[in-house]
Design a protein around this motif. Structure first.
Motif, short mmCIF file in Angstrom:
data_model
loop_
_atom_site.label_atom_id
_atom_site.label_comp_id
_atom_site.label_asym_id
_atom_site.label_seq_id
_atom_site.Cartn_x
_atom_site.Cartn_y
_atom_site.Cartn_z
N ASP A 228 -0.88 11.39 3.82
CA ASP A 228 -1.74 10.72 2.66
C ASP A 228 -1.83 12.01 1.85
O ASP A 228 -2.00 12.93 2.07
CB ASP A 228 -2.83 9.93 3.74
N SER B 43 0.32 2.06 1.65
CA SER B 43 -0.06 2.24 -0.22
C SER B 43 0.81 3.03 -1.08
O SER B 43 1.73 3.97 -0.36
CB SER B 43 -1.83 2.46 0.20
N ASP C 24 -0.29 5.80 -1.70
CA ASP C 24 -0.20 7.82 -1.42
C ASP C 24 0.07 7.54 -0.19
O ASP C 24 0.09 8.71 0.56
CB ASP C 24 -1.16 8.04 -2.49
N GLU C 25 0.20 6.97 0.59
CA GLU C 25 0.03 6.69 1.87
C GLU C 25 1.54 6.06 2.64
O GLU C 25 1.58 4.57 2.59
CB GLU C 25 -1.07 6.07 2.23
CA CA Z 1 -4.69 6.53 0.52
#
Ligand code: CA
Ligand code: DCP
Ligand code: CA
Length: 822
Positions: A237, A334, A336-337
């Motif tokens: 992340d 997501s 960023d993850e």
């Molecule tokens: Ca995140």
């Protein structure tokens, strides 16, 4: 200004470098009078009577400067701190004008009394500036008085920018002029909302990533680990994603100063703040105004705007690195993850991977950092990630899990546990539980009692480093897990309507937007959910956030459509009628969310597609299971759990024959029927008697006007859902006997008439559809019954003509004709 007592108030008074005599004391009588005159001039009076106004001010300034020089010679300490700087003080400040005057002059600067001396002023000192002044003085360097005070205290000239007044206010960041905001009544509103809404972006990105994952899956079959296989999970992340990306894009050093990403106004929330800002207690989601107040005096909070293109670009590069990294699965969580899965790896192999990824990501994202948690389960990887942040990695070996690891984790760090749930768990025991080490002591039974069976289990396993069955699906059935199950639109800003008709139009636009997406996906929906946010009674009409929702009460309602559809008319009508059933006055509406659920492939023979029973699948030998899973995935064959229901075998058989789309509906109906079966006949007789008594009363409930929001009653009910249930039970209760009682029918007809007289035709359609679906479902068994035929007659001779008479008001003319012209 008169309120200032030099001895007490002046920050310089306590310091030995300034003599006791104050600036005012140092002035000659003449000078003092002039000074006072000057001040009142400042307040708008005109004292220039002898000669021209310009001359007057010029002379005055000259004399003032002379006095300042004398003051400095007599009382100054030789400091040249403010040499070359001339300040003008605007409005009320603390310290006051007199004190600032002294401070500046004593330290080699100039003090300008009148702003009319253009060009002389290098800095304007103000604690507060009205909007008009801000515009007027826009070209000046305007800073807070602390600049002077702190500079003297530190003995050096501090950068004025750190004290800039305007950077603390709304205007400093580029903001769309308010005229550019399109009203929610305008056709372009949705487009504008989407372009600016970060939550919309986030949810779109997420679903795109998931869709992409599913496509990849089909292209190149991935190896799904078997359930008994030992896996290694990496949870990766970005650290303060938006903040890092925006900082890099704007040339800021993410480690050097506190940075937040927001829309710029005080009353907007912070999407992301860097770890430097978190040192001051600032957190994601906080309001900007609150964050600014948390900063120590003189310390600036850098505020940056959104750069959605950059966010997306950096995310793409991040995912590319993961895809190139030879993981067996790269699961998108997501923007960023991601969670990456491999088979068993040693500690040092994990370490190599963590370092490699962190370095590679940093290289392609202008130095943005990701943190990585690594462990033998999803939950361990996630908890390790929490411990690794920021800018680090942590690998936990199951056998190496010690008390220190658990004691550093909070209840909220557990996946799926939000703030309120964490509080509930914490307070369940005494003394309250503070960390996961303490939570590990809690008995499984207590946990279940506290948060329910399912969550209790999940948490019990989690604090032992194990995933529950539900979470495991992400690894073992990834395609099903990431498949799109719903489509939604959620507008939480800018909603201000006056009439129901405007809302109808808005619903139409939202529906069209969703239907376009639905068709892109080649799917249909059979369940709709409308969620609205209604202004709370105690909330101001206009909340602090401009056109925001403010405090609201959420109200939601789902409806099932008999058959999956992607038809605009059917869906829009349904949602509009649902909206009416929620009884929200148009002006109170603050947010609308529409969701299409139970998406199904368009193919009409979908229901007959083969599927594998989950039980059978689970019992497969582990060595062939993953291979079979992969194959099923490739062919889009679902693994389904067939839920056991308490239904008698005759019904069971009947239900098994039904196509899947309506099976659920029928099961539900049977449930209701069973419930009313016992007392049905007596009840109906009783109701008939009661209704006759109420017949006169009932009349008064019916409304002739065109008021859309006044409820219409049937059977003393105004809640449409309850009315529908009543009607459905009525149909069920009479279908096998003689059909509806004539008197009941008359009341019912009146009710329908009122509905259509008051523009509530969608409700009539809804009732019509439900009765029609019910008859269809029951036809196989009851079509010979009198009651059944009676109800058919009601439908065809009473309800349909009402609809057809008004069909011009529908977008569903075609649908009506096809469905009901039997
Ligand atoms: Ca995140
Ligand atoms: N985001 C948002 N609004 C939310 C949640 C997230 O705008 N309600 C955006 C901003 C975040 C990004 O998504 O930068 C990633 O969310 P994270 O929860 O991962 O938060 P950060 O990356 O900012 O911080 P952390 O270092 O704690 O992961
Ligand atoms: Ca993050």
């Amino acid at each position: 200004m008169s309120g200032y007592n030099y001895e007490e108030d002046s920050p310089l008074a306590n310091k030995s470098n300034i003599p006791e005599k104050s600036f005012l004391e140092s002035l000659s009588d003449d000078g003092l009078l002039e000074y006072i005159a000057g001040l009142s001039q400042e307040q708008g009076e005109d004292h220039g009577e002898q000669y021209s106004r310009g001359d007057y001010f010029h002379d005055k300034q000259k004399r003032q400067e002379k006095q300042d020089r004398e003051f400095r010679e007599r009382y100054g300490n030789g400091s040249e701190l403010f040499s070359g700087i001339s300040i003008y003080v605007n409005g009320f400040t603390k310290p006051g004008r007199l004190q600032l005057h002294e401070m500046v002059v004593a330290n080699g600067g100039k003090f300008v009394h009148f702003l009319s001396c253009k060009g002389r002023v290098s800095h304007i000192i103000a604690s507060n500036l009205p909007l008009k002044k801000r515009v007027e003085l826009a070209s000046y360097k305007i800073c807070r008085p602390e600049w002077i005070v702190d500079s003297i205290e530190e003995g050096k000239l501090l950068p004025w920018q750190d004290y800039a007044l305007l950077s603390d206010q709304d205007e400093i960041q580029p903001k769309l002029p308010q005229t550019a905001i399109v009203s929610c009544k305008h056709p372009d509103f949705l487009k504008q909302f989407f372009s600016k809404s970060r939550l919309h972006h986030l949810s779109n990105w997420k679903s795109d990533l998931r869709a992409e994952f599913c496509e990849r899956f089909l292209e190149k079959p991935l190896r799904i680990p078997g359930k008994s296989e030992v896996v290694t999970v990496f949870h990766i992340d970005f650290d303060c994603f938006f903040a890092s990306v925006s900082a890099a894009a704007n040339g800021f050093d993410i480690h050097a100063e506190p940075i937040v990403v927001c829309h710029g106004t005080k009353n907007s929330d912070i999407a992301s703040c860097n770890y430097e800002a978190r040192r001051y207690g600032i957190r994601n989601g906080m309001w900007v105004g609150t964050a600014v107040r948390m900063m120590p005096r003189g310390k600036k909070l850098v505020r940056l705007g959104y750069d959605f293109e950059q966010f997306e670009l950096m995310s793409k590069r991040f995912y590319q690195i993961l895809h190139d990294s030879q993981f067996e699965l790269v699961l998108p969580i997501s923007i960023d993850e991601a969670v990456c899965v491999t088979g068993y790896l040693t500690h040092s192999e994990c370490e190599l991977i963590c370092r490699g990824i962190r370095e590679n990501v940093s290289n392609v994202t202008n130095g943005c950092t990701v943190s990585i948690g690594c462990g033998g389960s999803l939950v361990l990887a996630r908890l390790a990630l929490k411990r690794s942040k920021p800018d680090g990695y942590q690998i936990v070996d199951c056998d190496g899990l010690d008390d220190v690891f658990w004691s550093h984790l909070k209840i909220e760090d557990l996946p799926g546990v939000g703030h309120s749930l964490a509080c509930k768990i914490s307070e369940y025991s005494y003394p309250p539980i503070g960390n996961l080490l303490e939570l590990r002591q809690m008995a499984q039974d207590s946990l279940r009692r506290c948060v329910g069976e399912k969550m209790g289990n999940k948490i019990y396993l989690a604090v032992r480093g194990k995933d529950d069955e539900e979470s495991c699906k992400m690894i073992y059935e990834p395609r099903q897990f990431f498949q799109r199950k719903s489509l939604s639109i959620d507008i939480n800003w800018g909603i201000r309507f006056d009439t129901i008709y405007e809302i109808d139009e808005f619903i139409d636009r939202c529906t069209q937007y969703l239907i376009d997406k639905l068709r892109e996906l080649d799917k249909k929906t059979s369940q709709l959910t409308l969620k609205i946010m209604k202004r709370s009674k105690d909330e101001a009409i206009e909340p602090p956030k401009y056109l925001g929702m403010g405090k609201c009460d959420p109200v939601a309602r789902s409806t099932r459509l008999g058959v999956p559809t992607d038809e605009f008319g059917v869906i829009a009508t349904e949602i509009k009628s649902t909206f009416r059933s929620l009884c929200c006055p148009p002006r109170e509406l603050r947010g609308i969310a529409i969701q299409f659920n139970k998406l199904e492939k368009t193919a009409s023979n979908q229901a007959k597609l083969p599927f594998v029973d989950a039980k059978i699948y689970q019992n497969l030998p582990s060595d062939v299971k993953s291979e079979i899973g992969r194959e099923l995935n490739k062919r889009s064959i679902n693994i389904r759990r067939t839920a056991p229901k308490r239904i008698n075998s005759y019904q069971e058989q009947f239900i098994q024959e039904l196509p899947t789309q309506i099976r659920g509906e029928v099961e539900n109906e049977i449930h209701i029927t069973n419930k009313v079966n016992k007392t049905k006949f007596d009840e109906i007789k009783e109701q008939v008697a009661k209704r006759q008594n109420e017949k006169v009363n009932a009349k008064s409930h019916f409304l002739g006007e065109n008021t859309i929001l006044l409820p219409i009653k049937f059977q003393n009910q105004t809640n449409f859902k309850k009315i529908i249930q009543l009607v459905m039970n009525w149909v069920d209760g009479t279908i096998r006997s003689q059909g509806p009682h004539e008197k009941d029918l008359r009341l019912f007809e009146k009710y329908l008439q009122r509905l259509s007289d008051t523009n509530r035709l969608p409700l009539v359609l809804r009732i019509c559809k439900l009765i029609s679906v019910k008859l269809e479902l029951r036809s196989e068994f009851f079509s010979h019954c009198n009651g059944f035929q009676e109800w058919e007659k009601v439908l065809l001779q009473m309800i349909l003509p009402k609809l057809n008479k008004n069909k011009h008001t529908f977008q569903t003319v075609r649908k009506l004709d096809i469905d009901f012209d039997t």
